[in-house]
Design a protein around this motif. Structure first.
Motif, mmCIF file in Angstrom:
data_model
loop_
_atom_site.group_PDB
_atom_site.id
_atom_site.type_symbol
_atom_site.label_atom_id
_atom_site.label_comp_id
_atom_site.label_asym_id
_atom_site.label_seq_id
_atom_site.Cartn_x
_atom_site.Cartn_y
_atom_site.Cartn_z
ATOM 1 N N VAL A 50 0.838 -1.206 0.000
ATOM 2 C CA VAL A 50 0.000 0.000 0.000
ATOM 3 C C VAL A 50 0.874 1.257 0.000
ATOM 4 O O VAL A 50 0.642 2.195 -0.769
ATOM 5 C CB VAL A 50 -0.961 -0.001 1.214
ATOM 6 N N ASP A 51 1.893 1.281 0.848
ATOM 7 C CA ASP A 51 2.778 2.445 0.933
ATOM 8 C C ASP A 51 3.479 2.724 -0.388
ATOM 9 O O ASP A 51 3.568 3.876 -0.827
ATOM 10 C CB ASP A 51 3.818 2.258 2.040
ATOM 11 N N MET A 52 3.974 1.686 -1.038
ATOM 12 C CA MET A 52 4.674 1.876 -2.307
ATOM 13 C C MET A 52 3.725 2.327 -3.420
ATOM 14 O O MET A 52 4.072 3.166 -4.243
ATOM 15 C CB MET A 52 5.412 0.599 -2.713
ATOM 16 N N ALA A 53 2.527 1.781 -3.431
ATOM 17 C CA ALA A 53 1.540 2.189 -4.429
ATOM 18 C C ALA A 53 1.192 3.663 -4.259
ATOM 19 O O ALA A 53 1.104 4.408 -5.242
ATOM 20 C CB ALA A 53 0.290 1.321 -4.312
ATOM 21 N N CYS A 54 1.021 4.095 -3.033
ATOM 22 C CA CYS A 54 0.697 5.501 -2.773
ATOM 23 C C CYS A 54 1.864 6.419 -3.125
ATOM 24 O O CYS A 54 1.665 7.532 -3.613
ATOM 25 C CB CYS A 54 0.290 5.686 -1.322
ATOM 26 N N ALA A 55 3.077 5.961 -2.921
ATOM 27 C CA ALA A 55 4.253 6.761 -3.270
ATOM 28 C C ALA A 55 4.337 7.005 -4.779
ATOM 29 O O ALA A 55 4.743 8.074 -5.220
ATOM 30 C CB ALA A 55 5.524 6.062 -2.782
ATOM 31 N N VAL A 56 3.927 6.026 -5.560
ATOM 32 C CA VAL A 56 3.967 6.159 -7.022
ATOM 33 C C VAL A 56 3.027 7.258 -7.492
ATOM 34 O O VAL A 56 3.329 7.988 -8.427
ATOM 35 C CB VAL A 56 3.596 4.812 -7.692
ATOM 36 N N THR A 57 1.895 7.396 -6.846
ATOM 37 C CA THR A 57 0.885 8.346 -7.317
ATOM 38 C C THR A 57 1.068 9.753 -6.776
ATOM 39 O O THR A 57 0.420 10.670 -7.254
ATOM 40 C CB THR A 57 -0.525 7.866 -6.931
ATOM 41 N N SER A 58 1.926 9.947 -5.811
ATOM 42 C CA SER A 58 2.051 11.277 -5.218
ATOM 43 C C SER A 58 2.490 12.294 -6.269
ATOM 44 O O SER A 58 3.439 12.087 -6.992
ATOM 45 C CB SER A 58 3.040 11.254 -4.050
ATOM 46 N N GLY A 59 1.721 13.354 -6.365
ATOM 47 C CA GLY A 59 2.049 14.424 -7.302
ATOM 48 C C GLY A 59 1.432 14.295 -8.671
ATOM 49 O O GLY A 59 1.274 15.276 -9.368
ATOM 50 N N ASP A 60 1.073 13.107 -9.101
ATOM 51 C CA ASP A 60 0.553 12.927 -10.447
ATOM 52 C C ASP A 60 -0.964 12.867 -10.521
ATOM 53 O O ASP A 60 -1.549 13.175 -11.541
ATOM 54 C CB ASP A 60 1.112 11.651 -11.077
ATOM 55 N N TYR A 61 -1.597 12.447 -9.452
ATOM 56 C CA TYR A 61 -3.041 12.237 -9.469
ATOM 57 C C TYR A 61 -3.683 13.020 -8.339
ATOM 58 O O TYR A 61 -3.197 13.030 -7.216
ATOM 59 C CB TYR A 61 -3.377 10.750 -9.365
ATOM 60 N N ASP A 62 -4.780 13.675 -8.674
ATOM 61 C CA ASP A 62 -5.513 14.476 -7.712
ATOM 62 C C ASP A 62 -6.271 13.596 -6.723
ATOM 63 O O ASP A 62 -6.252 13.826 -5.528
ATOM 64 C CB ASP A 62 -6.518 15.336 -8.481
ATOM 65 N N THR A 63 -6.947 12.568 -7.237
ATOM 66 C CA THR A 63 -7.760 11.694 -6.412
ATOM 67 C C THR A 63 -7.312 10.262 -6.626
ATOM 68 O O THR A 63 -7.302 9.773 -7.752
ATOM 69 C CB THR A 63 -9.251 11.798 -6.804
ATOM 70 N N VAL A 64 -6.934 9.580 -5.554
ATOM 71 C CA VAL A 64 -6.535 8.181 -5.632
ATOM 72 C C VAL A 64 -7.354 7.410 -4.613
ATOM 73 O O VAL A 64 -7.406 7.749 -3.442
ATOM 74 C CB VAL A 64 -5.032 8.006 -5.329
ATOM 75 N N THR A 65 -8.003 6.348 -5.090
ATOM 76 C CA THR A 65 -8.768 5.465 -4.234
ATOM 77 C C THR A 65 -8.001 4.165 -4.100
ATOM 78 O O THR A 65 -7.597 3.582 -5.103
ATOM 79 C CB THR A 65 -10.152 5.190 -4.846
ATOM 80 N N THR A 66 -7.765 3.708 -2.880
ATOM 81 C CA THR A 66 -7.059 2.445 -2.655
ATOM 82 C C THR A 66 -8.049 1.376 -2.224
ATOM 83 O O THR A 66 -8.818 1.583 -1.298
ATOM 84 C CB THR A 66 -5.982 2.615 -1.570
ATOM 85 N N ILE A 67 -8.023 0.240 -2.932
ATOM 86 C CA ILE A 67 -8.884 -0.895 -2.621
ATOM 87 C C ILE A 67 -7.982 -2.019 -2.156
ATOM 88 O O ILE A 67 -7.105 -2.455 -2.893
ATOM 89 C CB ILE A 67 -9.678 -1.337 -3.859
ATOM 90 N N GLU A 68 -8.171 -2.467 -0.934
ATOM 91 C CA GLU A 68 -7.373 -3.573 -0.396
ATOM 92 C C GLU A 68 -8.212 -4.829 -0.380
ATOM 93 O O GLU A 68 -9.288 -4.844 0.190
ATOM 94 C CB GLU A 68 -6.888 -3.222 1.007
ATOM 95 N N THR A 69 -7.735 -5.882 -1.049
ATOM 96 C CA THR A 69 -8.482 -7.146 -1.106
ATOM 97 C C THR A 69 -7.798 -8.200 -0.287
ATOM 98 O O THR A 69 -6.692 -8.072 0.116
ATOM 99 C CB THR A 69 -8.622 -7.641 -2.543
#
Length: 69
Positions: A50-69
């Protein structure tokens, strides 16, 4: 002229198996119905994925939704 429109994306964190049959965690990011990024590697624990996925999107996307399965 470049646009300044911000995008939204969805990140799905999921459990996967490697060839060694270890449980690992991966993620994929979908924007506009297309997969635009994947983890490319397995993570030993879900929080790290989760942490690495969120790090990838920082700065590029205004809204990010994380779904954990």
């Amino acid at each position: 002229m470049p646009t300044t429109d911000r995008k939204s994306a969805t990140i799905t964190v999921y459990r996967r198996r490697t060839l060694a049959r270890n449980q690992r965690w991966g993620w994929r990011m979908v924007a506009n119905g297309r997969i635009v990024a994947t983890s490319g590697e397995g993570y030993a624990n879900k929080r790290e994925a989760v942490d690495m996925a969120c790090a990838v999107t920082s700065g590029d996307y205004d809204t990010v939704t994380t779904i954990e399965t």
